[in-house]
Design an enzyme around this catalytic site. Structure first.
Site, short mmCIF file in Angstrom:
data_model
loop_
_atom_site.label_atom_id
_atom_site.label_comp_id
_atom_site.label_asym_id
_atom_site.label_seq_id
_atom_site.Cartn_x
_atom_site.Cartn_y
_atom_site.Cartn_z
N ARG A 124 0.79 -1.14 -0.15
CA ARG A 124 0.02 -0.11 0.13
C ARG A 124 0.80 1.33 -0.04
NH1 ARG A 124 -2.86 -3.75 1.64
NH2 ARG A 124 -0.94 -4.22 2.63
N THR A 125 1.68 1.31 0.91
CA THR A 125 2.43 2.62 1.17
C THR A 125 3.25 2.99 -0.13
OG1 THR A 125 2.61 2.16 3.52
CG2 THR A 125 4.28 3.93 2.47
N LYS A 175 25.88 -4.21 -2.62
CA LYS A 175 27.55 -3.98 -2.49
C LYS A 175 28.02 -3.31 -1.34
CE LYS A 175 27.31 -3.37 -7.59
NZ LYS A 175 27.56 -2.32 -8.57
N ARG A 219 11.42 4.01 3.15
CA ARG A 219 10.93 3.08 3.93
C ARG A 219 12.30 2.31 4.54
NH1 ARG A 219 5.95 -1.02 4.54
NH2 ARG A 219 5.17 1.04 5.30
N HIS A 271 5.15 6.27 11.54
CA HIS A 271 4.71 6.17 10.28
C HIS A 271 3.73 7.17 10.02
CE1 HIS A 271 3.52 4.49 6.27
NE2 HIS A 271 3.33 3.10 6.83
#
Ligand code: NCD
Length: 360
Positions: free
Chosen positions: A55-56, A84, A105, A133
Site C-alpha cells: 500500500r504505502t 555491494k 522506508r 509512520h
C-alpha cells in the site's frame, strides 16, 4: 540543525494547522482529481524501499503518477548498490540528487531522519522500523475526517502490537493534539504502548486506559484500530508465536460495538480480523487505503511547493554517548552525529526517542 528543505519525518515537524491544510487539500483532490492531473508535471519522485510494502509504496507511486509526475527507485535493496555495501548516506545523496522528492522506508529506527540529514531534496518517512509512520497517520486522519466528520471528541481503541506497531505510535502522537480524544489501548502486557508515547498523550492532556480485553472495550469505542503482530520485529519466532492470535476481531465481537463505530487497519491483515468482518458496513479498512492515495497526493504537492525549512536536530552532540537502543540507526551508520535532547543525566536520542540515564 535546520535543513534547506521541508521534510516529513514525524508529523510533529509541522504544526497542527499544516496537517489540517493537508487534509483539506486531500479532500479537495478526492472530490476533483482531474484539476490536479498535471500539478507535478516534470517532477520526479524517488522511492527507497528497504522493507516490503504494498500500500504505502504503490499509493505513493500512484499519487505521483496521478499528479502528472514520474517515479524512480527500488523496492528491493538487494537489486541496488546497497547489496555491494553502500551506506544510507551515499544512496540518499545520489538518489536525492536525481529526484525532486524522496520517499524512504527502512527497517531501522531513525533511518528517515538520518537520510534527511544528507538529502538534496525533501524526504518523506514511509516508516522507520517500529518507530513512526506519519503518512499512514495522515491516511487515518483523512479517513476519520471524511467518515466521522471530526478529529476530536473521539474514543479511539488501539488493538494488537502496540509496542512494535509504528502506525499506532504516530496515530497517538497526532490524535492527542486534538481536543477531547481518549485512547483505549488493548494489548497483552508484553506488547503494551511504549512509555514515551504515553508521556506525550499525558502532556497533551488526553486520557488513556490500558486493558487486555477487546470484548470489554468494544461498546465505548468510536473507532477501533486493529494492528498486525509485527513478526519481523520479534527477537525470536517463539516470542512471536506466544503473542500471535491473542486478538481476533470476529462478527460476534462486532455485535458488541456501537452501530456507528468504524474499524480501521493499516493493513496488511494476517488473521487479526476474520474475512467475514469485511462485509460489515463499519469495516472501512479497504476504503481507508484509498484515502491514503489522496492524502499522499496532497503531501507530495505540498512538499514540492513549500519553501519551509525543517529542523532535524535541535539538541546537542555527545560524541562519547552511545544510544542503548540496538535498533537505532546510529549503530548501523556510525558517521551520524550522536545528537540528544535534554540535559543533565537524562538524554533522549534524536533519531529513535530512546531515553538514556547517564551515570556519573
Ligand atoms: C503498516 C506498516 O508498514 O507499518 N503497513 C502500512 O504501511 N500500511 C502496518 C504493518 O505492516 O503491519
Amino acid at each position: 540543525m535546520v535543513s534547506d528543505y521541508p521534510h516529513l519525518i514525524d508529523l510533529n515537524d509541522h504544526p497542527v494547522s499544516w496537517w489540517n491544510g493537508l487534509l483539506d487539500l486531500g479532500q479537495e483532490i478526492l472530490q476533483n482529481p482531474v484539476l490536479y492531473a498535471n500539478s507535478c508535471k516534470g517532477k520526479i519522485m524517488g522511492t527507497l524501499f528497504y522493507e516490503p510494502s504494498t500500500r504505502t509504496q504503490m499509493s505513493f507511486q500512484t499519487a505521483m503518477l496521478r499528479l502528472g509526475g514520474t517515479i524512480i527507485g527500488f523496492d528491493n535493496p538487494q537489486t541496488s548498490s546497497v547489496a555491494k555495501g553502500e551506506n544510507l548516506k551515499d544512496t540518499t545523496k545520489i538518489v536525492s540528487g536525481y529526484s525532486d522528492v524522496l520517499v524512504i522506508r527502512h527497517p531501522t529506527v531513525g533511518a528517515a531522519k538520518a537520510a534527511a540529514l544528507t538529502a538534496d531534496c525533501p524526504v518523506i518517512n514511509a516508516g522507520d522500523g517500529g518507530h513512526l509512520h506519519p503518512t499512514q497517520t495522515l491516511t487515518d486522519m483523512l479517513t476519520l475526517k471524511c467518515e466521522k466528520g471530526r478529529l476530536s471528541g473521539l474514543t479511539i481503541g488501539l488493538c494488537g502490537d502496540l509496542l512494535n506497531g509504528r502506525t499506532v505510535h504516530s496515530l497517538c502522537k497526532a490524535m492527542s493534539c486534538y481536543p477531547d480524544n481518549r485512547f483505549v489501548m488493548i494489548s497483552t502486557r508484553e506488547l503494551a504502548m511504549p512509555s514515551y508515547i504515553k508521556d506525550i498523550i499525558r502532556a497533551h492532556g488526553c486520557s488513556f486506559t490500558e486493558v487486555t480485553s477487546l470484548e470489554e472495550a468494544m461498546p465505548e469505542l468510536d473507532m477501533l484500530y486493529m494492528t498486525r503482530i509485527q513478526r519481523e520485529r520479534f527477537a525470536s519466532e517463539e516470542d512471536y508465536l506466544a503473542q500471535k492470535d491473542t486478538y481476533i476481531l470476529t462478527p460476534q465481537k462486532m455485535k458488541l460495538a456501537r452501530p456507528d463505530m468504524i474499524v480501521l487497519h493499516p493493513l496488511p491483515r494476517v488473521d487479526e480480523i476474520t474475512v467475514s468482518v469485511d462485509d460489515d458496513p463499519r469495516a472501512l479498512y479497504f476504503k481507508q487505503a484509498r484515502y491514503g492515495m489522496y492524502v499522499r497526493m496532497a503531501l507530495i504537492l505540498t512538499m514540492l511547493q513549500s519553501t519551509k525549512k525543517t529542523e532535524l536536530l535541535s539538541g546537542s552532540v555527545h560524541p562519547g554517548v552511545v544510544c542503548r537502543n540496538p535498533k537505532c540507526i546510529t549503530h548501523a551508520e556510525p558517521y551520524l552525529p550522536k545528537s540528544f535532547t535534554g540535559r543533565g543525566t537524562t538524554l533522549t536520542c534524536e533519531y529513535c526517542d530512546e531515553r538514556l540515564l547517564l551515570e556519573h
